[in-house]
Design a protein around this motif. Structure first.
Motif, PDB file in Angstrom:
ATOM      1  N   TRP A  54      31.106  -1.797  16.678  1.00 47.57           N
ATOM      2  CA  TRP A  54      29.688  -1.810  16.327  1.00 47.57           C
ATOM      3  C   TRP A  54      29.482  -2.527  14.994  1.00 47.57           C
ATOM      4  CZ3 TRP A  54      26.448  -0.407  12.414  1.00 47.57           C
ATOM      5  CH2 TRP A  54      25.093  -0.351  12.719  1.00 47.57           C
ATOM      6  N   MET A  55      30.353  -2.298  14.023  1.00 46.72           N
ATOM      7  CA  MET A  55      30.244  -2.977  12.735  1.00 46.72           C
ATOM      8  C   MET A  55      30.422  -4.482  12.904  1.00 46.72           C
ATOM      9  SD  MET A  55      32.603  -2.528   9.349  1.00 46.72           S
ATOM     10  CE  MET A  55      33.986  -3.320  10.208  1.00 46.72           C
ATOM     11  N   LEU A  56      31.400  -4.881  13.732  1.00 45.89           N
ATOM     12  CA  LEU A  56      31.617  -6.299  13.988  1.00 45.89           C
ATOM     13  C   LEU A  56      30.402  -6.920  14.670  1.00 45.89           C
ATOM     14  CD1 LEU A  56      33.626  -8.658  13.905  1.00 45.89           C
ATOM     15  CD2 LEU A  56      34.473  -7.918  16.132  1.00 45.89           C
ATOM     16  N   SER A  57      29.801  -6.176  15.593  1.00 46.29           N
ATOM     17  CA  SER A  57      28.609  -6.668  16.273  1.00 46.29           C
ATOM     18  C   SER A  57      27.429  -6.758  15.316  1.00 46.29           C
ATOM     19  CB  SER A  57      28.267  -5.748  17.445  1.00 46.29           C
ATOM     20  OG  SER A  57      27.026  -6.093  18.027  1.00 46.29           O
ATOM     21  N   ALA A  58      27.282  -5.743  14.445  1.00 47.80           N
ATOM     22  CA  ALA A  58      26.164  -5.746  13.499  1.00 47.80           C
ATOM     23  C   ALA A  58      26.270  -6.888  12.507  1.00 47.80           C
ATOM     24  CB  ALA A  58      26.110  -4.414  12.758  1.00 47.80           C
ATOM     25  N   MET A 270      25.907  -6.286   4.781  1.00 47.70           N
ATOM     26  CA  MET A 270      26.892  -5.262   4.454  1.00 47.70           C
ATOM     27  C   MET A 270      27.942  -5.146   5.549  1.00 47.70           C
ATOM     28  SD  MET A 270      26.307  -1.219   3.562  1.00 47.70           S
ATOM     29  CE  MET A 270      25.212  -1.613   2.187  1.00 47.70           C
ATOM     30  N   ALA A 271      27.520  -5.238   6.812  1.00 41.37           N
ATOM     31  CA  ALA A 271      28.477  -5.192   7.921  1.00 41.37           C
ATOM     32  C   ALA A 271      29.409  -6.399   7.880  1.00 41.37           C
ATOM     33  CB  ALA A 271      27.738  -5.134   9.253  1.00 41.37           C
ATOM     34  N   ALA A 272      28.879  -7.570   7.549  1.00 40.43           N
ATOM     35  CA  ALA A 272      29.723  -8.759   7.429  1.00 40.43           C
ATOM     36  C   ALA A 272      30.714  -8.606   6.281  1.00 40.43           C
ATOM     37  CB  ALA A 272      28.848  -9.995   7.224  1.00 40.43           C
ATOM     38  N   ALA A 273      30.263  -8.063   5.149  1.00 42.31           N
ATOM     39  CA  ALA A 273      31.160  -7.853   4.010  1.00 42.31           C
ATOM     40  C   ALA A 273      32.237  -6.831   4.345  1.00 42.31           C
ATOM     41  CB  ALA A 273      30.350  -7.396   2.805  1.00 42.31           C
ATOM     42  N   ALA A 274      31.864  -5.781   5.058  1.00 41.02           N
ATOM     43  CA  ALA A 274      32.862  -4.779   5.448  1.00 41.02           C
ATOM     44  C   ALA A 274      33.896  -5.363   6.402  1.00 41.02           C
ATOM     45  CB  ALA A 274      32.158  -3.585   6.095  1.00 41.02           C
ATOM     46  N   THR A 275      33.446  -6.230   7.296  1.00 40.11           N
ATOM     47  CA  THR A 275      34.379  -6.884   8.214  1.00 40.11           C
ATOM     48  C   THR A 275      35.362  -7.771   7.454  1.00 40.11           C
ATOM     49  OG1 THR A 275      32.677  -6.877   9.946  1.00 40.11           O
ATOM     50  CG2 THR A 275      34.567  -8.341  10.254  1.00 40.11           C
ATOM     51  N   ILE A 276      34.857  -8.504   6.466  1.00 42.80           N
ATOM     52  CA  ILE A 276      35.730  -9.351   5.647  1.00 42.80           C
ATOM     53  C   ILE A 276      36.765  -8.504   4.919  1.00 42.80           C
ATOM     54  CG2 ILE A 276      35.776 -10.876   3.633  1.00 42.80           C
ATOM     55  CD1 ILE A 276      33.045 -11.921   4.483  1.00 42.80           C
ATOM     56  N   SER A 277      36.345  -7.378   4.377  1.00 40.59           N
ATOM     57  CA  SER A 277      37.258  -6.542   3.603  1.00 40.59           C
ATOM     58  C   SER A 277      38.302  -5.857   4.468  1.00 40.59           C
ATOM     59  CB  SER A 277      36.462  -5.476   2.835  1.00 40.59           C
ATOM     60  OG  SER A 277      35.841  -4.570   3.732  1.00 40.59           O
ATOM     61  N   LEU A 278      38.040  -5.727   5.776  1.00 37.83           N
ATOM     62  CA  LEU A 278      38.989  -5.060   6.661  1.00 37.83           C
ATOM     63  C   LEU A 278      40.059  -5.994   7.207  1.00 37.83           C
ATOM     64  CD1 LEU A 278      36.835  -2.610   8.822  1.00 37.83           C
ATOM     65  CD2 LEU A 278      38.561  -2.024   7.123  1.00 37.83           C
TER      66      LEU A 278
END
Length: 302
Positions: A54-58, A270-278
């Protein structure tokens, strides 16, 4: 004599009953078709990984679509500008370098310190050893918030409060009891003959530790590296305190605040930034997953 027999029968009865229950459960599982078990496991795996999907999709949606599409994972049209906004506009390129520097140096310091402490605790007997172990274990129950004031005060006296160096010292200077106990449990199982033969050949303490013991502890080192990497990469409280007056020194976790405004929140960014950090975390886990399992198995093996 009768009472003794009765007592033994009562003691063994629960064990036999437990064995029968386990046997019946095993027979029931073996009778189930393989596709049904696979379907159940697949459903559990999808349920477990759904928040990440869901985060990746968001991260590929705009802010309106993030909530209007509810639980849907397929964006109407991929918005890759979210990643550009997170990387450039929110300065996540700088936060990434800060996080890499802090994490790598912290991991190196923690591995060296915990390996030496675990080696001494696991291989040597000394006065007060049990007390030291009890104190170390007791620190596990002390919340991080209770120690932040003395940590900040000491760092400020050293003149390192608003710097990456001070942040590294604060993150690597904790107890890290789990890492020490993992090393101690592993080193305790190494045969004494290795040390004795090395001592006969004229090797000293540090030579034995660096050339014999530490190379043997590669699975534990991989485990400690991964655990320390995860805790440091995702650390929020200490980096937040150390970057109050230096926003340019923020790490990725603290940098997430850049997407929170007074009236609105950029959820897609924020979802894009979280994806980058993961991404680095996932890559490291894939590389070290075999060593990670071996490390835990070796540390608890008797």
């Amino acid at each position: 004599m009768t009472s003794v027999i009765t007592t033994r029968t009562r003691e063994t009865a629960p064990t036999e009953r437990t064995r029968r229950n386990r046997w019946s459960t095993g027979r029931l599982l073996r009778r189930l078709p393989w596709w049904l078990i696979a379907l159940v496991l697949l459903g559990g795996a999808l349920l477990w990984v759904y928040p990440f999907l869901w985060m990746l999709s968001a991260s590929l949606k705009d802010n309106i679509e993030v909530f209007s599409s509810s639980l849907s994972l397929l964006p109407e049209s991929a918005v890759f500008e979210n990643y550009g906004r997170a990387w450039s506009d929110a300065n996540f390129s700088g936060y990434m370098w800060n996080t890499i520097i802090v994490t790598v140096v912290t991991v190196v310091l923690v591995v060296i310190r915990c390996a030496m402490a675990g080696y001494v605790i696991g291989r040597y007997g000394f006065f007060g050893k049990k007390t030291v172990v009890v104190v170390l274990v007791a620190t596990l129950f002390v919340p991080t918030g209770y120690t932040i004031i003395p940590v900040v005060d000491i760092t400020q006296q050293l003149g390192l409060l608003n710097s990456l160096t001070g942040m590294i010292i604060a993150l690597s200077g904790g107890g890290h009891v789990a890492a020490i106990l993992l090393y101690a449990g592993y080193f305790r199982q190494v045969p004494r003959e290795l040390e004795e033969s090395a001592t006969v050949d004229g090797a000293g303490f540090f030579t034995i530790f660096l050339r014999i013991m530490l190379p043997l502890a590669k699975p534990i080192t991989a485990t400690v590296t991964l655990l320390t990497f995860l805790s440091t990469w995702n650390a929020f409280f200490l980096p937040l305190v150390f970057t109050f007056s230096r926003p340019d020194l923020r790490t990725l976790s603290v940098g997430m605040q850049a997407f929170v405004g007074e009236n609105t929140t950029d959820w897609a960014g924020m979802a894009a930034a979280a994806t980058i950090s993961l991404v680095p975390v996932i890559v490291l886990f894939v590389v070290l997953q075999r060593r990670f399992v071996e490390g835990f198995a070796g540390a608890i093996k008797q």
